[in-house]
Design an enzyme around this catalytic site. Structure first.
Site, PDB file in Angstrom:
ATOM      1  N   HIS A   1      -4.679   3.792  -3.395  1.00 24.91           N
ATOM      2  CA  HIS A   1      -4.510   2.317  -3.467  1.00 24.91           C
ATOM      3  C   HIS A   1      -3.951   1.662  -4.551  1.00 24.91           C
ATOM      4  O   HIS A   1      -3.276   0.633  -4.150  1.00 24.91           O
ATOM      5  CB  HIS A   1      -6.152   2.129  -3.438  1.00 24.91           C
TER       6      HIS A   1
ATOM      7  N   ASP B   1      -5.075   6.746   0.013  1.00 21.53           N
ATOM      8  CA  ASP B   1      -5.698   5.549  -0.344  1.00 21.53           C
ATOM      9  C   ASP B   1      -7.370   5.804   0.571  1.00 21.53           C
ATOM     10  O   ASP B   1      -7.359   5.965   1.599  1.00 21.53           O
ATOM     11  CB  ASP B   1      -5.038   4.603   0.448  1.00 21.53           C
TER      12      ASP B   1
ATOM     13  N   SER C   1      -3.818  -5.237  -0.309  1.00 23.62           N
ATOM     14  CA  SER C   1      -5.397  -4.970  -0.228  1.00 23.62           C
ATOM     15  C   SER C   1      -6.209  -6.201   0.418  1.00 23.62           C
ATOM     16  O   SER C   1      -5.593  -6.593   1.862  1.00 23.62           O
ATOM     17  CB  SER C   1      -5.840  -4.861  -1.661  1.00 23.62           C
TER      18      SER C   1
END
Length: 490
Positions: free
Chosen positions: A431, A399, A297
């Site tokens: 995600h 995501d 991320s």
């Protein structure tokens, strides 16, 4: 309207765990003793000792001294002190209450000394456990405080209230897995928490070591996510635990978050952490010639910026470097974003408002510098780009926090300038699916298997072990994982 105090709602890490080691902390002061401490190993010398002062050179005087490095030592004179097994304090006294003398007196005295020594040891062990619980309570308080900071943003409207409720349900459903990972993080002897790598706040890392110590192990230097605001090294504890079970050392690197630092501080911290790993991992059984850089991320963005800036430094004149890009065998990017120009409006719509995002990235003028996808296409950096290691980007097609096109576009840009790169998409994964839910499901995990296959590619023995490795343990029931997937606000 932009809210400069608003924290993002689309990244929430796993529960916070502490990185403090348990230490017995004893103040430096002389011990007051009513009787001389007799050398247990030499009872024949007791008559001479009774007449001596408690602090003569012949007495077994103990001094406890505290040093600047916060470690303690017990200084005892050159006599060997033999401690006896633990005895109840009551056994050191005559049951009739009459006075004892001669050899009986010294036998009773020796029992009492051994009892005190054993009690002190038990007390210190109990103190360690108490301090661990205190650290856990401190972390719980910190997590609660971060939650309230997030709540200030979420209550501004109906959309944020519903997302906050979904977030609470999501965390509750995964709580069985969080508890098990937390227990491992605190109590496993394979975890080395809070190793200092620099002189700035939060310049610490955690090491996850394999139980098997036969020969140097490959190493993954991991930068955790958290929207550049709530990142923490313990977020990688599940990944560290599972990779260490495959004989891979994992170093989870902490870094300053906003507002404690901005993107340049985060990149500098990450670079220092990678430098520590490259230069010191051999002391922990790691192979300095097999180091992989990974980020998830926001951590994937920071790690990519770190790698690119290091490559540029190495091509510059007069730049001093403490590690080299050539030491990195490959880069793994998990659900990352690499072009900030394309993501600013997307993040704004997701709750990371433009004003605060630009503050994190040090203004619009810095967006290009911290957009790796843009930087690699600069013809002036051709020499630096040529030195980059293979880059593999992982992303879920479902995501919504960072679109999967972010990884696809970056991989294509790298391929156009001659870098070996590929993007791997996981159909229907969100995600957090590839980083939390799938690892907690146990059994086969496609992304985990892909990462391990790359790391062990040139190690036939490791590949043979992987082929017969037992399936990973399930941490959360399947129905709870499916519900977490359904209610996830990410």
């Amino acid at each position: 309207m932009d809210n400069p105090h608003c924290l993002p709602s689309f990244f929430l890490p796993t529960p916070l765990f502490n990185d403090q080691h348990c230490r017995a902390h004893i103040s430096c002061r002389p011990l007051k003793m009513n009787h001389p401490i007799l050398p247990i190993s030499s009872p024949s010398a007791s008559s001479a000792m009774v007449a001596a002062s408690p602090f003569t050179a012949n007495a077994a005087t103990m001094l406890i001294q505290e040093h600047h490095d916060e470690t303690t030592r017990l200084l005892i004179d050159d006599r060997a002190v033999e401690t006896k097994p633990f005895l109840p304090r009551a056994s050191s006294y005559n049951s009739t209450g009459t006075a004892v003398n001669g050899s009986s007196f010294y036998q009773q005295r020796r029992r009492r000394i051994a009892s005190d020594t054993s009690l002190q040891s038990l007390t210190m062990d109990g103190g360690c456990r108490s301090e661990s619980l205190a650290h856990a309570a401190s972390d719980t308080f910190l997590l609660t405080r971060l939650g309230f900071k997030l709540l200030r943003c979420l209550v501004v409207g109906y959309r944020w209230i519903t997302r906050f409720l979904a977030l609470g349900c999501y965390a509750l459903l995964l709580m069985p897995g969080f508890f098990q990972v937390g227990y491992y993080y605190y109590f496993s002897s394979q975890v080395r928490r809070g190793i200092v790598y620099g002189d700035q706040p939060r310049n610490r890392l955690d090491l996850y070591l394999p139980k098997n110590s036969d020969g140097p192990k490959p190493v993954v230097a991991f930068i955790t996510g958290g929207a550049w605001i709530i990142g923490y090294k313990a977020w990688g504890s599940l990944l560290g635990q599972q990779l260490s079970e495959r004989d891979i050392i994992v170093a989870c690197i902490d870094y300053r978050n906003f507002p404690q630092g901005t993107i340049s501080d985060m990149v500098n911290d990450a670079s220092q952490g990678v430098s520590f790993v490259c230069n010191n991992i051999a002391e922990y059984g790691g192979d300095p010639n097999r180091i992989y850089l990974m980020g998830q991320s926001a951590g994937a963005h920071i790690a990519a910026c770190t790698l690119l800036e290091q490559a540029i430094k190495e091509c510059g004149e007069g730049e001093s470097t403490s590690w080299s890009v050539s030491q990195i065998k490959a880069y793994f990017g998990l659900s990352g974003g690499y072009n900030l120009f394309n993501l600013t409006d997307h993040f704004h719509g997701r709750g990371l408002y433009r004003s605060i995002f630009l503050s994190i990235m040090e203004g619009e003028q810095s967006l290009r510098r911290y957009s790796p996808e843009v930087m690699v296409q600069d013809p002036n950096l051709k020499a630096a780009i040529a030195g980059l290691p293979p880059i593999i980007l992982f992303h879920g097609t479902a995501d919504y926090s960072i679109p999967p096109d972010a990884s696809k576009s970056f991989a294509e840009a790298l391929q156009r300038v001659g870098v070996k790169a590929e993007s791997i998409m996981y159909e229907g994964k969100t995600h957090t699916d590839i980083f939390l839910q799938d690892p907690m499901r146990g059994g086969q995990d496609d992304m985990f298997d892909d990462i391990v296959a790359v790391i062990h590619a040139n190690d036939p023995e490791a590949l043979a072990k992987d082929a017969v490795a037992p399936p990973r343990k399930r941490l959360v029931p399947e129905f709870m994982l499916k519900m977490a997937h359904a209610v996830s606000p990410f």
